[in-house]
Design an enzyme around this catalytic site. Structure first.
Site, PDB file in Angstrom:
ATOM      1  N   THR A   1       0.832  -1.198   0.000  1.00  0.00           N
ATOM      2  CA  THR A   1       0.000   0.000   0.000  1.00  0.00           C
ATOM      3  C   THR A   1       0.873   1.257   0.000  1.00  0.00           C
ATOM      4  OG1 THR A   1      -1.668  -1.241   1.228  1.00  0.00           O
ATOM      5  CG2 THR A   1      -1.887   1.151   1.246  1.00  0.00           C
TER       6      THR A   1
ATOM      7  N   LYS B   1       2.815 -11.473   8.353  1.00  0.00           N
ATOM      8  CA  LYS B   1       1.598 -10.854   7.830  1.00  0.00           C
ATOM      9  C   LYS B   1       1.183 -11.632   6.603  1.00  0.00           C
ATOM     10  CE  LYS B   1      -0.067  -7.063   5.016  1.00  0.00           C
ATOM     11  NZ  LYS B   1       0.291  -5.917   4.155  1.00  0.00           N
TER      12      LYS B   1
ATOM     13  N   TYR C   1       6.241 -11.486   5.258  1.00  0.00           N
ATOM     14  CA  TYR C   1       5.081 -10.880   4.596  1.00  0.00           C
ATOM     15  C   TYR C   1       4.729 -11.782   3.426  1.00  0.00           C
ATOM     16  CZ  TYR C   1       2.655  -7.110   1.935  1.00  0.00           C
ATOM     17  OH  TYR C   1       1.768  -6.341   1.217  1.00  0.00           O
TER      18      TYR C   1
END
Lengths: 318, 318, 318, 318
Positions: free
Chosen positions: A53, A169, A141
């Protein structure tokens, strides 16, 4: 700041911060400060910069370093700062990690190197090499849609043997995979398992995760904090109310535009509509044209989201 | 060197050069010089550095710049040098391109930005922005297996409107796509269409392409030059003989190892076996272990490939 | 039996029944009767035959018709019977649907035709044609991993306009998609939304679904009934306990074997180990060899699953 | 007719015949006869019915049997007839194969069973079982886009050990795979290797294949026969001329419509425009609407294709 500040596990909402830009290779410095304050005001539990993001792969290394420094200074220890160091070049990963350590970040986050398709043994080697050099705790991640490579459960289990690897994550949208990871948690009570996609936050927390890394929390941080808390506390009616509000945002604000970049574009556009930061995007993306911006604006108005009250009005007071 | 040296179209074999490394972030300088001389001795028509075979995305920017300078100096105008500038960050692309221009390279090569999945209009915008800033002619590089994005024929057709875009290398393994590109060539007689996978060189040239960017030409440059010439001259029996020799190499030397990285690992290993350069690989890869190296060595011996005669012995004298 | 017996929505556990076979094109009739009684004894809420777990596409049409007749006779109205009619040939779909209606089944279930890749408008046309001819209510069955085609939310929304289409079973493993379908439910309060993968049953029910079509309910029907009830009643601790028991079964019993057919093979093998029915499989599959059967047997013993008590012993009495 | 009539290898163009339909489950009998005569008049070398282009999976078993009988009667031994028997149900495969044998067909063709994802060992078992029961020689049909399963080279090599397996048609669009199969041919000089996609016919034949199974040969049979002969005889200029004509047809006639069904729809539409047979399609497809039919008609006119001269006019007399 020091490593001891990082709760283990790290619970709650850790927004993947948008990177405010004013132009190519130019930070929107004032916007960055406003954005950080806006997010922190929502009661979030950590801040993750230089993720997907945050458009990290599209930013120059110079700008990445500048962003880390400015963010750490602005946050000033109020919440843990996690810094994405993912890069296809190992040496560049380390360089970003060193800046993170020097400027007082609390942890780094790494995804699989994403140009070459690697096998799991190669990925395990890669992690071993990386961890040996890292100055900060590491979150994995999992982002196979962008990296073409999954941290398979056995690779995660192996990584859990290294104390410096402190969590993961998961942005795979694959709940059976997430359950496989939940089943690994008893072996490392200090390990953190976070879920990326905000539409999966409710079930991710209910079924064993510690929190979420929700892009939408740039815009409406408190919405996600309340959703997290409702799931954590098993207030199911409230959880569903907030889950539906998140789903509604996804189907309106975040569905403007037609390419897979809609989410980032819409999010930056919405932040710009609210006067928080510029909506310039790094190549290969461009900000929305006026028609699309008008749609975002209208969706925000219909949702009742304002700078002073960045929360959908359909959600009753918590 | 100057732009006028670049033939348009550029015909023949343009090997995607391996990047000789001695360690993490350290060029094998002597190996690089030997490799360049080895390749040029095969009669090739250009040299492409910092492509996939060159492990470009895994190299630090510092090392990329060093490689460009040393290569251009060593080649010294004997053949055109093409430099890969692909990067997820636009600013870093430009930085590499500027070094290429300053050190005398002849063209740059760019693939799609490869982290974010972009749509074709976004890719077109990206190219427009990039071309406007580039100091050298540009080749496109279609590599969807690694970038997740294809330069669709309509995007290529649009790019052909820009004189600075001078060709495309297709590594998609998709021959109907290649034929679609061939059908675009009459509109730009100076445009170059090259094929990447060496097992498709014969048909690619016979059916309209101008040559190949064959990784195996690091090891056996003359083999590919002769295959190209046979296809160009429509000596079909000879072409098939050479095509089968290439296929045999793929099924032996380049099939050692089990992951998708086999090709690069095998190629570097073979070059090391021949004493040309080191076989160190940048993360996330590692050189072969002794057992696998022994297999490569054995395949080379069976093929009769030696430093003095880097050509499979089953191929009769051309 | 008649249509009025079908609850709308249909809530609870509707096992996708295994098809007991003694040999190629030969039902295990006694095994079928035992299996039906075993499943019904678990308190399930419906029975779905001729689905993926039932190996329907691998069965001759003659055998499909025989299975429908025998199952409806044996069930004798105790629970609703749903019959899979999916076929690549429209005429064959209808033929199975007519048998279902004549033998007293309560609904039919159809997936997308699965050889040709169709577009959504083609799929919508297909449904319109089919619904017009069907003698029974219809459930859609979303199974993109096998059919290569998703019933996109807009296609489902359109299908909801037809009263004869009464629900959907989602086996996509895609929870954001499932949430999109949940958001459609308010428009049709009688519509049923079921989830296929048993590892997603807990969250599927908690977040808006009506129940599950769980293959494992052939073996341990009560486990899934209790999990469904715990999720429905929001007894989260109990739900997690049962969810973990299901997850444990998936990682042990259902993970024997190495191909994607492991689930069906393991399930039939386990039913055979418990003396319920034969483990013959229709081509292209084959029953497990003795080593693999021994592993299944061992996993069953470790889980404490017996014919008399088909429930993992780690689950406390409900 | 008998098995001895089948040349081994079978060289040339073997069109995958469209199935003319007048309505759901109803053959267009007069159209079928006209179509067969139209195709045979083009000098083709065999006829393949009940393949993908023949919409076989969408046809009832009754109609498949009727089509086999009528086709064999009409062809009357003038060329070999190959019959697709692919089915997800083994017993139904055999039933079609028996009809093929009884009505005088020369061989059967089978693709992988296409609902369940199977592993290669399962596919090998499947073939072993099938071959043992087949009354006719067998061609394999590699069609991974529709079946989700490839006949890997090692599986093909193993199948070549069985004399009853006589060849393979590859529709994978994967030329490196095709080259891998070519490399297997020396072990079975009687084995046939055909290529499906017509845009790959030229290179497929030049590089070792025996011919093509080209859908477009329903419309313009002679075009493909001449292209085959030019490639076989290495008349490269002529080959390229015809290859470009085929490419032009693909980009015009066969590109009407927007879904992946365009090819079959366009082909049936074109045959209808030429008065050869009806353009009814089995579900899930529908004939083109008038606008699209007008486009096909226009493309045919521009290409100069007429019933009396079904050949693009840009191709000079051969």
């Amino acid at each position: 700041m020091n490593k001891n500040r990082l709760p283990q596990p790290l619970r709650g909402i850790i927004p993947p911060m948008v990177t405010p830009l004013r132009g190519r290779d130019e930070l929107d410095v004032a916007g960055l400060e406003r954005l950080i304050e806006h997010i922190l005001a929502g009661g979030i539990h950590g801040l993750f910069i230089l993720g997907t993001t945050g458009e990290a792969p599209s930013l120059s290394h110079r700008l990445r370093h500048e962003l880390i420094e400015r963010t750490c200074r602005q946050v000033a220890g109020r919440v843990p700062v996690l810094v994405g160091i993912t890069d296809t070049a190992f040496v560049e990963c380390l360089s970003v990690a060193r800046t993170a350590a020097e400027t007082g970040a609390d942890a780094v986050v790494v995804s699989a190197p994403y140009y070459f398709p690697a096998g799991q043994p190669e990925l395990q080697d890669y992690l071993d090499h990386l961890v040996a050099e890292l100055p900060l705790p590491l979150f994995l991640y999992n982002m196979p849609s962008h990296t073409k490579l999954t941290f398979e459960p056995e690779t995660v289990r192996r990584a859990m043997d290294q104390p410096k690897v402190v969590g993961l994550k998961d942005s795979s949208y694959d709940m059976p995979y997430f359950h496989d990871l939940c089943a690994l948690l008893p072996a490392r009570p200090d390990w953190t398992l976070l879920i990326g996609p905000e539409e999966l936050l409710a079930e991710g927390v209910l079924l064993g995760g510690h929190g979420g890394v929700c892009g939408g929390a740039n815009l409406c941080p408190r919405l996600y904090v309340e959703l997290y808390e409702a799931a954590r506390d098993r207030r199911i009616d409230r959880m569903l109310e907030l889950h539906h509000a998140v789903h509604r945002l996804i189907q309106t604000v975040y569905s403007v535009g037609q390419h897979r970049s809609s989410f980032i574009k819409s999010l930056k556009c919405a932040l710009s509509c609210l006067g928080i930061c510029d909506d310039f995007l790094a190549e290969p993306f461009r900000r929305f044209r006026p028609e699309q911006r008008a749609q975002v604006q209208q969706h925000l108005e219909e949702a009742g989201i304002t700078p002073a009250h960045p929360m959908p009005s359909i959600v009753t007071a918590g």
